[in-house]
Design a protein around this motif. Sequence first.
Motif, short mmCIF file in Angstrom:
data_model
loop_
_atom_site.label_atom_id
_atom_site.label_comp_id
_atom_site.label_asym_id
_atom_site.label_seq_id
_atom_site.Cartn_x
_atom_site.Cartn_y
_atom_site.Cartn_z
N GLY A 29 -39.11 -19.39 -55.56
CA GLY A 29 -37.82 -19.00 -55.00
C GLY A 29 -37.91 -18.84 -53.49
O GLY A 29 -37.08 -19.33 -52.74
N VAL A 30 -38.97 -18.13 -53.05
CA VAL A 30 -39.16 -17.92 -51.61
C VAL A 30 -39.30 -19.28 -50.91
O VAL A 30 -38.75 -19.50 -49.83
N GLY A 31 -40.02 -20.19 -51.57
CA GLY A 31 -40.24 -21.51 -50.98
C GLY A 31 -38.94 -22.26 -50.75
O GLY A 31 -38.77 -22.91 -49.72
N TYR A 32 -38.02 -22.14 -51.69
CA TYR A 32 -36.72 -22.80 -51.52
C TYR A 32 -35.88 -22.07 -50.46
O TYR A 32 -35.25 -22.69 -49.62
N THR A 33 -35.89 -20.74 -50.53
CA THR A 33 -35.12 -19.96 -49.55
C THR A 33 -35.56 -20.30 -48.14
O THR A 33 -34.73 -20.56 -47.25
N LEU A 34 -36.89 -20.32 -47.92
CA LEU A 34 -37.38 -20.58 -46.57
C LEU A 34 -37.16 -22.03 -46.16
O LEU A 34 -37.00 -22.32 -44.97
N TYR A 35 -37.10 -22.92 -47.14
CA TYR A 35 -36.79 -24.32 -46.81
C TYR A 35 -35.38 -24.42 -46.23
O TYR A 35 -35.17 -25.02 -45.17
N TYR A 36 -34.43 -23.81 -46.92
CA TYR A 36 -33.05 -23.82 -46.40
C TYR A 36 -32.98 -23.07 -45.07
O TYR A 36 -32.31 -23.48 -44.13
N THR A 37 -33.70 -21.92 -45.00
CA THR A 37 -33.71 -21.12 -43.78
C THR A 37 -34.15 -21.96 -42.59
O THR A 37 -33.56 -21.89 -41.51
N THR A 38 -35.21 -22.76 -42.79
CA THR A 38 -35.73 -23.58 -41.70
C THR A 38 -34.65 -24.52 -41.17
O THR A 38 -34.45 -24.63 -39.95
N ASN A 39 -33.93 -25.17 -42.08
CA ASN A 39 -32.82 -26.03 -41.65
C ASN A 39 -31.83 -25.26 -40.80
O ASN A 39 -31.40 -25.71 -39.74
N PHE A 40 -31.47 -24.08 -41.27
CA PHE A 40 -30.41 -23.31 -40.61
C PHE A 40 -30.89 -22.73 -39.28
O PHE A 40 -30.08 -22.53 -38.37
N ILE A 41 -32.19 -22.45 -39.16
CA ILE A 41 -32.71 -21.97 -37.87
C ILE A 41 -32.49 -23.06 -36.82
O ILE A 41 -31.97 -22.80 -35.73
N PHE A 42 -32.85 -24.29 -37.16
CA PHE A 42 -32.73 -25.37 -36.19
C PHE A 42 -31.27 -25.59 -35.78
O PHE A 42 -30.94 -25.67 -34.59
N THR A 43 -30.39 -25.67 -36.76
CA THR A 43 -28.99 -25.93 -36.40
C THR A 43 -28.37 -24.70 -35.74
O THR A 43 -27.51 -24.83 -34.87
N GLY A 44 -28.84 -23.51 -36.12
CA GLY A 44 -28.35 -22.29 -35.48
C GLY A 44 -28.76 -22.25 -34.01
O GLY A 44 -27.98 -21.86 -33.14
N LEU A 45 -30.00 -22.67 -33.72
CA LEU A 45 -30.47 -22.71 -32.33
C LEU A 45 -29.64 -23.72 -31.53
O LEU A 45 -29.30 -23.48 -30.37
N ALA A 46 -29.32 -24.84 -32.18
CA ALA A 46 -28.52 -25.88 -31.50
C ALA A 46 -27.17 -25.31 -31.08
O ALA A 46 -26.73 -25.48 -29.93
N MET A 47 -26.55 -24.61 -32.01
CA MET A 47 -25.25 -24.01 -31.72
C MET A 47 -25.42 -22.89 -30.69
O MET A 47 -24.59 -22.74 -29.78
N GLY A 48 -26.50 -22.12 -30.83
CA GLY A 48 -26.72 -20.95 -29.98
C GLY A 48 -26.87 -21.31 -28.51
O GLY A 48 -26.25 -20.69 -27.65
N ILE A 49 -27.67 -22.33 -28.23
CA ILE A 49 -27.90 -22.66 -26.81
C ILE A 49 -26.61 -23.16 -26.17
O ILE A 49 -26.29 -22.81 -25.03
N ALA A 50 -25.83 -23.93 -26.94
CA ALA A 50 -24.56 -24.42 -26.39
C ALA A 50 -23.61 -23.25 -26.15
O ALA A 50 -22.88 -23.23 -25.16
N SER A 51 -23.64 -22.27 -27.04
CA SER A 51 -22.75 -21.13 -26.90
C SER A 51 -23.04 -20.33 -25.64
O SER A 51 -22.14 -19.72 -25.06
N HIS A 52 -24.31 -20.31 -25.22
CA HIS A 52 -24.64 -19.57 -24.00
C HIS A 52 -23.94 -20.19 -22.79
O HIS A 52 -23.70 -19.50 -21.81
N ALA A 53 -23.65 -21.50 -22.89
CA ALA A 53 -22.88 -22.13 -21.81
C ALA A 53 -21.41 -22.21 -22.18
O ALA A 53 -20.66 -23.00 -21.61
N ARG A 54 -20.99 -21.40 -23.17
CA ARG A 54 -19.62 -21.38 -23.68
C ARG A 54 -19.15 -22.76 -24.10
O ARG A 54 -18.03 -23.16 -23.82
N MET A 55 -20.05 -23.48 -24.73
CA MET A 55 -19.64 -24.77 -25.28
C MET A 55 -19.77 -24.70 -26.79
O MET A 55 -20.71 -24.13 -27.31
N PHE A 56 -18.79 -25.28 -27.44
CA PHE A 56 -18.74 -25.20 -28.89
C PHE A 56 -19.19 -26.55 -29.45
O PHE A 56 -18.40 -27.44 -29.66
N ASN A 57 -20.51 -26.67 -29.67
CA ASN A 57 -21.05 -27.92 -30.16
C ASN A 57 -20.96 -27.96 -31.68
O ASN A 57 -21.81 -27.41 -32.37
N ILE A 58 -19.92 -28.59 -32.20
CA ILE A 58 -19.85 -28.66 -33.66
C ILE A 58 -20.35 -30.01 -34.14
O ILE A 58 -20.05 -30.45 -35.25
#
Lengths: 365, 329
Positions: A53-82
Amino acid sequence: MKKMPRWADVALIPILNLLIAFIISGLVLLAIGKDPWAALGTMIDGSFGSSRGVGYTLYYTTNFIFTGLAMGIASHARMFNIGGEGQAALGGLGVALILLAVPWPHWTLALPAAILFGGLFGAAWAFIPAYLQAKRGSHIVITTIMFNFIAASLMGYLLTGVLKVPGKMAAETAKFPEGAHLPTFHEMLAPFGIEFSKHAPANLSFLVALLCLYVFWILVWRTRLGYNIRAFGESESAAVYAGINPAKIIIITMLISGAFAGLMAINNVMGEAERLIHNAVEGAGFIGIAVALMGRNHPIGIFLAALLFGFLWQGGAELQFEHQIPREMVTVIQALVILLTGALDNMVRRPVEKLFIMRYKAKGL
Amino acid sequence: MTLMKTILGATATLALSAGAVLADPAIVFDLGGKFDKSFNEAAYNGAERWASETGGSYDEFELSADAQREQVLRRFAEGGNNPIVMAGFSFASALETVAADFPDTKFVIIDMVVDAPNVRSIVFDEHTGSYLVGVMAAMASESGTVSFVGGMDIPLISKFACGYAQGVKDTNPDANVIVNMTGTTPSAWNDPVKGSELTRGQISQGSDVVFAAAGGTGLGVLQTAKDEGILAIGVDSNQNHLQPGSVLTSMVKRVDNAVYESFTAGEGVEPGFAAMGLANEGVGPAFDDSNAPLVTDEMKAAVEEAKAKIIAGDIVVHDYMSDESCPSL
């Protein structure tokens, strides 16, 4: 007038949002005749109760960390990268091309190449909307979302044509060479005597994701570029007055953002599927928006939010297994969390802010 | 000692009966979901028919991520479900890994062949069923030109087209068969507007019977055939009732029967390769009240005759997927 204390902003509000989401989800479950407490128990046990279960949870988590970082850095410049969805898809293309092109002897060589190509392709896909925003004023929200569709069509075209294995029905590339196999948690932890499930998709790219969180923190708060990005985000005119070139900041920020999204491919394409399949991103690019919003664009917040969504994804699958709750219902529960933590954030924030202000007034501050 | 034996015996009995109770069949639907009006839904209908007829219960799972394929097969196998049926060719690589780990569990995969001692692979003879609707199309056509609209351009759809063309040409050697594919990406399965355009194009070239093997795109084909006053042929499920009076027949693919029979066989499901063809009613044209006015007795007789000949081996229908070529086109 004073604002809310910081702890309320970063902890209290998300927790309140989550509570409301869980209460509504519980009511939804009650309405379809299921026991909400049993369901919650299943979700927690299914995501954290076993190493698989942990293995699957962390697998999805890894995906979301990357896309979250992508959104996060753009947000710091007030850009909404969807456009994370499309950028991650193109990242997958980059990873697949380089892994198929070379008969890799070992993952230690394949991983840096995959990181480079995944990031490069993701960044390249973000470059066009960035250029249009910087030089032509085309709104980034419109262009990035349109580029998601273009990416989907492009990937469909490639995966049913030149990249498809002849004679095979499935729209996917050939399997990557053995040497490009990333160690899974099972293989990583075995030398330390820890028995981790062999059948969970979590792999080494989780560590890469953690490293990226750290790089993100350094970049945003410890470099001149990060300062420029934040200054530009706070006020464009002030940034221009301070000698910051807005076009340059927009393009650089979007390139970094696209690269983070593209890096997701080392987890889902290289680490899990070991081949590029059609629609490999599966909505993670959009989840990244909610992750960054909820995580307040801070690495620790992004990590926790990504973990929460990983839990929702794996726990949601367990709900289907254990309680035969339909897939659509699981989506409703996930959507409620996104709605409340992302879109309806102000619904909770305003009243809480008022409460704090009233308290300050009462104290005569 | 005797007490110990009794307890042990009781526990063993319990364990055995628990195992027997748990041996429900399970079915896994592909990403399209079980209500896709097509392939998955047919599989779902087969499972439901089994449940209502036998009063048995089964477990099911609809995928929401590709990474779940192996996870769900493993979960069902560990949970004691037997047999485990999966609808769709995309399960092949996950099944190859999982089947080896659970030698005592039976797996059934539809539309794909996986070679393992505990796997039953069920594939359909789409080419022979298409041959029969081709025979009907040739007899119903007045212009001598008939047509075909395919969904995504994959070998499976060419298999439909090729069998259809052979059926048409064997019945009327002078007939002309126009073949169009909607596209090369999965969106071609759900583009009724494009399906409609292709049909209009084919009508302008003289076609008066059109066979759609195109998923949701086919609905546009059937609609246009109705609007333009020509005949259409549906696919997969019985689509005769969708546009009564203009759907000549439907080339049904009995995915529901495949699931139903696997569930009925239970743990005794026979591993190996199974072709659902004309002989076991796996494919073929659909006849019901909706298309009765369109179907003449000669057509029915011709279909029966061709069917008997194919089963007997007197007519060999070319399978496009055997060599990725089609002599009739």
